[in-house]
Scaffold this motif. Structure first.
Motif, PDB file in Angstrom:
ATOM      1  N   VAL A 108      -3.733 -49.911   3.464  1.00 17.66           N
ATOM      2  CA  VAL A 108      -3.698 -51.243   3.998  1.00 17.66           C
ATOM      3  C   VAL A 108      -4.583 -51.550   4.609  1.00 17.66           C
TER       4      VAL A 108
ATOM      5  N   SER B 289      -1.544 -56.752   8.206  1.00 19.62           N
ATOM      6  CA  SER B 289      -0.832 -55.554   7.956  1.00 19.62           C
ATOM      7  C   SER B 289       0.437 -55.541   9.003  1.00 19.62           C
TER       8      SER B 289
ATOM      9  N   LEU C   3       3.102 -57.236   6.742  1.00 16.36           N
ATOM     10  CA  LEU C   3       3.937 -56.522   5.749  1.00 16.36           C
ATOM     11  C   LEU C   3       4.816 -55.553   6.325  1.00 16.36           C
TER      12      LEU C   3
ATOM     13  N   VAL D 141      11.800 -61.856   3.838  1.00 16.69           N
ATOM     14  CA  VAL D 141      11.363 -61.960   2.354  1.00 16.69           C
ATOM     15  C   VAL D 141      11.801 -62.900   1.492  1.00 16.69           C
TER      16      VAL D 141
ATOM     17  N   LEU E 215      -0.742 -64.300   2.864  1.00 14.27           N
ATOM     18  CA  LEU E 215       0.691 -64.106   2.803  1.00 14.27           C
ATOM     19  C   LEU E 215       1.559 -64.893   1.695  1.00 14.27           C
TER      20      LEU E 215
ATOM     21  N   PHE F 272       0.663 -63.253  -1.613  1.00  8.34           N
ATOM     22  CA  PHE F 272       1.463 -61.960  -1.769  1.00  8.34           C
ATOM     23  C   PHE F 272       3.134 -62.203  -2.411  1.00  8.34           C
TER      24      PHE F 272
ATOM     25  N   ILE G 268       6.144 -55.915  -3.296  1.00  2.00           N
ATOM     26  CA  ILE G 268       5.385 -54.888  -2.685  1.00  2.00           C
ATOM     27  C   ILE G 268       6.424 -53.847  -1.965  1.00  2.00           C
TER      28      ILE G 268
ATOM     29  N   ILE H 296       0.786 -48.871   0.623  1.00  3.36           N
ATOM     30  CA  ILE H 296       1.808 -49.857   0.035  1.00  3.36           C
ATOM     31  C   ILE H 296       1.367 -49.691  -1.533  1.00  3.36           C
TER      32      ILE H 296
ATOM     33  N   PHE I 108       2.088 -52.410  -5.094  1.00  5.96           N
ATOM     34  CA  PHE I 108       2.339 -53.799  -5.337  1.00  5.96           C
ATOM     35  C   PHE I 108       2.309 -53.934  -6.888  1.00  5.96           C
TER      36      PHE I 108
END
Length: 455
Positions: free
Chosen positions: A148, A271, A274, A284, A411, A414, A420, A446, A448
Motif C-alpha cells: 500500500v 492507507s 483502507l 463501505v 477514495l 476506489f 478491494i 492489498i 483489487f
C-alpha cells in the motif's frame, strides 16, 4: 537561526513545566522513537497541556490542548519560529529560503505567492487529469498484490506532478524522493539518525537523483512552456521581485517541495482509510451508495466532491483518529507564559496540535469511529482549534485544499471502480513512525479487481 531580542532572566519563583518520567540517561527517547503519538497522548492525559520531555541531547517543552492551539493561531508568529528546527535540513538540501522553514517577511511573501497555486479552486479544471492518472495506475495493478505505501506514494506523486509541474515522476524517482526526505529530516532536524547516514551510497544516489529530477522539471517548464503556471509564477512574481530568496537551490526545492510535502501525508491517510474500511464493511456500503449516486452522473468537479457529505466526513474522521502530521516542532523566540509556567526564549517546543482529537470535551466518545459527529447539529470539528490535522498558525499546511481533493477523489474512485481485499494479516498491521510523518507498517498489502465491466 532564531534569536531572542529582549531576553530577560526568568523569575526564580516560576516553576518549570513538569517533566515526564523516563529512563536514566535515556529519558523518554525510546517511546518518542517507537510510538511518539501514543506517548504524547498518554503524557498529555497525565500531565495536562504543558510538560517537558527529555532525551539524550534534547529537552522539549510540549504544548497541547485547546488553549495551546489558540495560542499558536494568535501568538505563533510573535513567539514561535520554525527556523532552528528546519535549518539543518534546509542546509543539507541547499535551499535556505524554503518557505517551510523560514519565518517573517520571507515566509509571508512566498506563502502569498504560492497560496493561489494550491487553492482548491485552482484544481477544479484538473479533476479529470487527477482521476485519469489515478485510474491509469490502478488498472495496471488489477489482480496483483500491492504494497500500500509505495503504491500510494507513486500514484499521489504522479497526480501532484502532473497537475502542478506538468511532470510525471517514475517509481524510481518517487522512492528517491522519499529516501532523500526521510534521511535528511531524520538526521538533520529530528536527530533520530546519526550523521554518517548522509554519507551512505544509497542516500547520496537518492540526493543526486532528486537534484536531477528538480533540474529536469525546471528545464521542461522553461523549454516546453509551463502549462500549469507554477514556475511562471515563481519566476515572474518571485525571482524577479526578490531574487535573493530564489537561489538555484531554492528553485530546485520549489520543483520538488509539493512531492515532499504531499506524498507521505496524503498517501498515509489513504492507507489509514483502507484499513478502517476493512474493519468496517458496513462503512463501505454506506460510502459506496453516495459515491454511486454522484459518479453515475459523471466525474464530479471540486464542488461536487465537497458536497459528498458522507465521504468527506469519513475523511475527516480518518484525519482525526489517524493524524499523519500529529505534531509540529518550533522554537521559542521570546519568553512567554502558558498556564502558569514560563517557557524560556530559545526553548525547543513540540506543538501537539492534534491532542484535542481524543478529548471527550470536544469529540464525544473519542474512541468511537463516528462520521456523524461532523453532521449538523454536532459539527464537532468546527469548534476553533479542536480539529487540526493540517496544523495551526502561520505555517498551516498550504496544500490542505489539494490534499482534501486528492483524498476525497481517490477514495471515491476506489469505491466506484474497484473491489478491494487485504492481502496480509491485518492483525500485524501497525503504526509506523520511521518516516517524518506517521504511516502504516510496510507489510500492509492489498489486492483489487474491477468492480464494473467499464472499469
Amino acid at each position: 537561526m532564531s534569536s531572542c531580542p529582549g531576553h530577560v532572566t526568568l523569575e526564580p519563583e516560576r516553576l518549570p513545566p513538569p517533566v515526564v518520567k523516563g529512563w536514566p540517561l535515556l529519558g523518554s527517547a525510546f517511546p518518542l522513537l517507537r510510538d511518539p503519538l501514543g506517548f504524547l497522548r498518554r503524557a498529555h492525559e497525565e500531565h495536562g497541556d504543558i510538560f517537558m520531555v527529555k532525551a539524550p541531547g534534547m529537552s522539549l517543552v510540549v504544548l497541547a490542548g485547546m488553549e495551546a492551539n489558540r495560542f499558536i493561531a494568535e501568538r505563533g508568529r510573535e513567539c514561535l519560529s520554525s527556523a532552528k528546527f528546519w535549518q539543518g535540513t534546509l542546509d543539507e538540501m541547499d535551499c535556505p529560503h524554503s518557505f517551510i522553514g523560514v519565518d517573517g517577511e520571507v515566509h509571508r511573501f512566498q506563502r502569498a505567492l504560492m497560496k493561489p497555486l494550491f487553492a482548491r479552486t485552482a484544481f477544479n479544471e484538473r479533476i479529470s487529469k487527477l482521476a485519469e492518472i489515478f485510474m491509469s495506475e490502478i488498472r495496471e495493478g488489477f489482480g496483483k498484490r500491492q504494497l500500500v505505501s509505495p503504491l500510494f506514494r507513486y500514484v499521489v506523486s504522479r497526480q501532484i506532478g502532473g497537475s502542478l509541474q506538468g511532470y510525471l515522476p517514475s517509481a524510481e524517482e518517487v522512492e528517491a524522493l522519499m529516501h532523500y526526505q526521510t534521511t535528511a529530516m531524520n538526521v538533520c532536524s529530528l536527530k533520530k539518525w546519526p550523521r554518517f547516514m548522509l554519507k551512505l551510497p544509497k542516500y547520496r544516489r537518492a540526493k543526486r537523483k532528486v537534484q536531477e529530477l528538480a533540474d529536469r522539471i525546471i528545464r521542461q517548464a522553461d523549454h516546453n512552456g509551463d502549462s500549469t503556471g507554477y514556475f511562471q509564477t515563481l519566476r515572474e512574481k518571485g525571482q524577479k521581485v526578490k531574487p535573493e530568496w530564489f537561489t538555484p537551490g531554492d528553485l530546485r526545492n520549489h520543483a520538488v517541495i509539493s512531492f515532499l510535502a504531499g506524498i507521505d501525508t496524503v498517501g498515509a491517510t489513504l492507507s489509514f482509510a483502507l484499513l478502517e474500511l476493512f474493519k468496517q464493511p458496513e462503512m463501505v456500503r454506506l460510502l459506496r451508495a453516495e459515491v454511486d449516486e454522484v459518479f453515475q452522473r459523471g466525474l464530479p468537479d471540486a464542488d461536487a466532491l465537497e458536497r459528498m457529505e458522507k465521504v468527506n466526513n469519513f475523511v475527516r474522521e480518518i484525519l482525526r483518529v489517524y493524524p499523519a502530521a500529529f505534531a509540529l516542532r518550533r522554537t521559542a523566540t521570546r519568553n512567554f507564559d502558558f498556564q502558569g509556567y514560563t517557557v524560556g526564549c530559545g526553548q525547543d517546543i513540540i506543538l501537539f496540535i492534534t491532542a484535542n482529537h481524543t478529548n471527550a470535551a470536544w469529540f464525544k466518545e473519542p474512541d468511537r469511529f463516528d462520521i456523524a459527529r461532523y453532521e449538523a447539529p454536532h459539527c464537532e470539528h468546527r469548534v476553533g482549534g479542536a480539529w487540526a490535522p493540517f496544523g495551526r498558525g502561520p505555517h498551516t499546511c498550504i496544500g490542505a485544499g489539494l490534499a482534501n481533493i486528492l483524498l476525497t477523489l481517490n477514495l471515491s474512485l476506489f469505491l466506484f471502480h474497484t473491489e478491494i481485499i487485504p492481502d496480509c494479516d491485518l492483525s500485524k498491521v501497525s503504526m509506523d513512525y520511521s518516516n517524518p510523518t506517521a504511516g502504516l507498517s510496510k507489510g500492509f498489502a492489498i489486492k483489487f479487481t474491477p468492480r464494473r465491466a467499464s472499469s
